[in-house]
Write an enzyme that holds these catalytic residues in place. Structure first.
Site, mmCIF file in Angstrom:
data_model
loop_
_atom_site.group_PDB
_atom_site.id
_atom_site.type_symbol
_atom_site.label_atom_id
_atom_site.label_comp_id
_atom_site.label_asym_id
_atom_site.label_seq_id
_atom_site.Cartn_x
_atom_site.Cartn_y
_atom_site.Cartn_z
ATOM 1 N N THR B 54 0.865 -1.186 0.000
ATOM 2 C CA THR B 54 0.000 0.000 0.000
ATOM 3 C C THR B 54 0.896 1.229 0.000
ATOM 4 O O THR B 54 2.123 1.103 -0.044
ATOM 5 C CB THR B 54 -0.920 0.035 1.245
ATOM 6 N N CYS B 55 0.288 2.391 0.053
ATOM 7 C CA CYS B 55 1.076 3.628 0.081
ATOM 8 C C CYS B 55 1.998 3.664 1.294
ATOM 9 O O CYS B 55 3.069 4.249 1.259
ATOM 10 C CB CYS B 55 0.174 4.841 0.174
ATOM 11 N N ASN B 56 1.557 3.069 2.348
ATOM 12 C CA ASN B 56 2.288 3.209 3.607
ATOM 13 C C ASN B 56 3.102 1.999 4.017
ATOM 14 O O ASN B 56 3.802 2.042 5.022
ATOM 15 C CB ASN B 56 1.304 3.529 4.738
ATOM 16 N N SER B 112 -2.314 1.866 10.861
ATOM 17 C CA SER B 112 -2.249 2.825 9.756
ATOM 18 C C SER B 112 -1.780 4.180 10.249
ATOM 19 O O SER B 112 -1.857 4.480 11.442
ATOM 20 C CB SER B 112 -3.629 2.988 9.132
ATOM 21 N N GLU B 117 -8.543 4.023 9.928
ATOM 22 C CA GLU B 117 -9.033 4.212 8.552
ATOM 23 C C GLU B 117 -9.456 2.869 7.962
ATOM 24 O O GLU B 117 -8.944 1.812 8.343
ATOM 25 C CB GLU B 117 -7.971 4.908 7.685
ATOM 26 N N GLN B 123 -7.592 -3.012 1.043
ATOM 27 C CA GLN B 123 -6.302 -3.268 0.399
ATOM 28 C C GLN B 123 -5.736 -4.622 0.816
ATOM 29 O O GLN B 123 -5.167 -5.350 -0.004
ATOM 30 C CB GLN B 123 -5.324 -2.136 0.745
ATOM 31 N N GLY B 192 -6.849 11.221 -12.197
ATOM 32 C CA GLY B 192 -6.728 9.811 -11.815
ATOM 33 C C GLY B 192 -8.120 9.209 -11.738
ATOM 34 O O GLY B 192 -9.110 9.937 -11.554
ATOM 35 N N ALA B 193 -8.169 7.908 -11.896
ATOM 36 C CA ALA B 193 -9.498 7.285 -11.915
ATOM 37 C C ALA B 193 -9.525 6.008 -11.084
ATOM 38 O O ALA B 193 -10.327 5.113 -11.323
ATOM 39 C CB ALA B 193 -9.916 6.997 -13.351
ATOM 40 N N GLY B 194 -8.665 5.956 -10.092
ATOM 41 C CA GLY B 194 -8.603 4.762 -9.251
ATOM 42 C C GLY B 194 -9.578 4.827 -8.084
ATOM 43 O O GLY B 194 -10.487 5.671 -8.059
#
Lengths: 284, 356
Positions: B54-56, B112, B117, B123, B192-194
């Protein structure tokens, strides 16, 4: 002009502003918010008592009490709180009352801290011009509006700082949005400049017929302040001065305008004391 | 032959140990993720495998009879083209009970950046399904992940950990409100379209945004999003034109380089109105050049910023952490007790021999 009764009432009025401000600070520290209605009541109470004090002073001097620096600063405080009481609920901006009370307290401390500001000046004679009284009161009232402009600009600067530096805790959490602050800043700028313009127009009718009675420093200072605000308004309306720069300019202009009251007031007091009483028709 | 106990392990590099800059470098592209699966699963000592990216965080959950973390780090570092020593230093490894507690905490959003969250649960589920598709899941990881989803559900229903409007997109939109007040007169541009773009569109619409423009490199995706959620899809080539009109710009593309550079801003800022511009960069790698922060009347927030802001709002949620962890520990204890002393469940790959 020293009068125990009027000074007492003016002082009590200022003390109530201070109490309101301190109460709001304590609320913000402890509860992280302050009840707006409570501060509004403090300001309204202080305003009523200050009005009575200024009324007594006005009765004593026989006109609008804007004859020395102390009176001018007190009248600015009075105008500032009047504008807040009338417009504050309509704007419904958080912390607006808090910062208005803060500015009132600051000016109040300043006016009482320098005793020479309340220097004596000759009593007005009975043939006082109504138009020049109107001019004087409008001019000082516009300073109150510019005080409110400084408050809204300060709110803008604080929110700008918070958003740029990511500060959202404590007092920053209650700040109005940038767009709301800027919109209010523009409206107040228009109002303040409008009132000062009317004041100068009224004054110019008198000056044009009594040129010899014009107080040079005061005249040029008033014109400079008016021109400065007019230029700022013009730049804002043509989108050449906006956002942070506009806010900084408004705060700086108010400080300069307030600070200019002192030397101008002094120059006039000394002129008046040295001049024969017949030359002191022009109170402002 | 003595039956040896299988380890459930977790190798993790997350926001706790790595900055956003570093996490950008170890965020695997889809082909790199596939390569991680094939390379690690080729290792004899790994029986089961799931990669959560993930992003983190980049996390590898596995089941094996022995763990070779340096070797694992070296393989991952080689694929991601990063220094293995640095990657190893930034990584943390956990085993068995601790690994399970970590997995449950991650899934429930307790670990997180924005505590509580909900996006992370989705995810993790996606990562689990992806691993299942790769046939790298066995009973050990299957049970662990399924139990983590159940536990998350309980936590969400029975504690205040998820209460309040706290997730990346809501925090981002709330920041826009701090700039503009109500959004009823504001125009938003979503690049963006995610998933994140979709969630943000929903949040923006719930706050009454006046005009919504959707832009994506693949125009059809933007069009699909516009058809589903409203707004107007525009071609990527006309981005500059729409940037001029936007008050709020949200970026969440998978672009490996900045989409909005300082030079791009300099070229259109003078043509813009005097209204402030709120930029929300929810992409990793970032889409917006952080160098523009100094520009007046522009307010830029990236994922780290949003997390920081949210964290300060989340102290109340953190008070719930103790209750959540207590429940997780209880569930982990039940799971480990049920698995028996050896933990020798059927492996995903029956060909893999148990070491003697």
């Amino acid at each position: 002009m020293s009068s125990n009764t009027d000074i007492l009432w003016i002082g009590i009025g200022n003390l109530i502003y201070t109490l309101g401000f301190v109460t709001a600070i304590l609320y913000l520290i402890r509860a992280k918010h302050h009840p707006r209605w409570l501060l509004y009541m403090f300001i309204a109470g202080g305003y009523a008592i200050q009005t009575y004090g200024l009324y007594l002073r006005g009765m004593e001097v026989g006109g609008c009490p804007v004859g020395n620096t102390f009176e001018i600063v007190q009248f600015v405080i009075w105008s500032l709180t009047f504008c807040f009481l009338v417009l504050g609920p309509a704007f419904r901006m958080s912390l607006f009352g808090f910062f208005t009370a803060g500015l009132a307290v600051l000016l109040s401390i300043l006016s009482f801290a320098i005793p020479t500001w309340d220097s004596p000046y000759p009593d007005r004679i009975s043939e006082i011009s109504a138009s020049i009284e109107f001019h004087a009161s409008l001019a000082v009232f516009s300073y109150g509006i510019f005080g409110m402009l400084a408050v809204s600009s300060t709110l803008y600067l604080l929110q700008n700082f918070a958003l740029k530096r990511h500060q959202f805790k404590g007092v920053y959490a209650f700040l109005p949005s940038l767009v709301e602050s800027e919109s209010m800043t523009l409206r107040i700028l228009v109002a303040g400049t409008g009132v000062l313009t009317v004041s100068l127009l009224v004054g110019s009718l008198y000056w044009s017929q009594n040129l010899a009675e014009v107080n040079g420093p005061k005249f040029f200072s008033s014109i400079a302040v008016w021109l400065a605000y007019l230029i700022v308004l013009g730049l804002r309306l043509t989108n050449r001065l906006f956002a942070r720069k506009l806010a900084v300019t408004c705060v700086a202009l108010f400080l300069i305008a307030i600070l200019s009251i002192w030397p101008v007031g002094n120059s006039r007091s000394s002129n008046e004391i040295n001049e024969p009483i017949s030359d002191k028709v022009l109170p402002e | 032959m003595t039956q040896q106990k299988r380890i459930l392990f977790c190798w993790t590099v997350s926001h706790h140990s790595a900055s956003i800059d570093y996490r950008e470098t170890i965020s695997p592209a889809p082909d790199q993720l596939d390569l991680i699966y094939t390379s690690l699963y080729d290792e004899d000592w790994i029986n089961e495998l799931t990669v959560v990216s993930t992003c983190n965080r980049l996390e590898i959950y596995g089941a094996s009879y022995e763990a070779h973390y340096q070797k694992l780090t070296a393989i991952v570092a080689k694929i991601l083209k990063v220094n293995p020593v640095e990657l190893f230093e930034k990584s943390k490894t956990l085993e068995d009970k601790q690994a399970l507690i970590h997995l449950f905490s991650v899934t429930a959003g307790l670990d997180s950046q924005i505590v509580g969250e909900t996006e992370i649960t989705g995810q993790v589920k996606q990562a689990f399904l992806y691993a299942a598709k790769q046939r790298s899941i066995g009973t050990r990881l299957n049970k662990a992940f399924q139990k983590s989803f159940q536990t998350t559900k309980w936590i969400r229903s029975n504690t205040n950990i998820g209460k309040g409007q706290i997730n990346v997109t809501t925090v981002a939109v709330d920041l826009a409100i701090k700039v503009f007040g109500r959004l009823h007169n504001s125009a938003a541009l979503v690049i963006g379209a995610g998933d994140i773009a979709e969630k943000t569109i929903t949040t923006l619409q719930s706050r009454g945004v006046k005009k919504l423009t959707l832009c994506n490199r693949t125009f059809e995706k933007a069009q699909d999003l516009a058809n589903t959620h409203g707004g107007r899809a525009v071609p990527f080539e006309s981005l500059d034109c729409h940037l001029l009109e936007a008050d709020v710009v949200l970026c969440s593309t998978a672009s490996p380089e900045f989409i909005l550079t300082e030079s791009r801003f300099n070229s259109f800022l003078r043509k813009r109105s005097i209204r402030p511009l709120c930029l929300l960069d929810l992409a990793l790698p970032r889409d917006i050049d952080p160098g523009i922060t100094h520009l007046p009347n522009i307010f830029l927030y990236n994922l780290d910023d949003l997390a920081e802001i949210a964290d300060s709002n989340l102290n109340a949620r953190k008070e719930e952490l103790g209750k959540c962890i207590e429940h997780i520990e209880k569930k982990v204890a039940q799971l480990t007790d049920n698995q028996g002393p050896s933990g020798t469940n059927r492996t995903a790959n029956p060909d893999r021999a148990q070491p003697t």
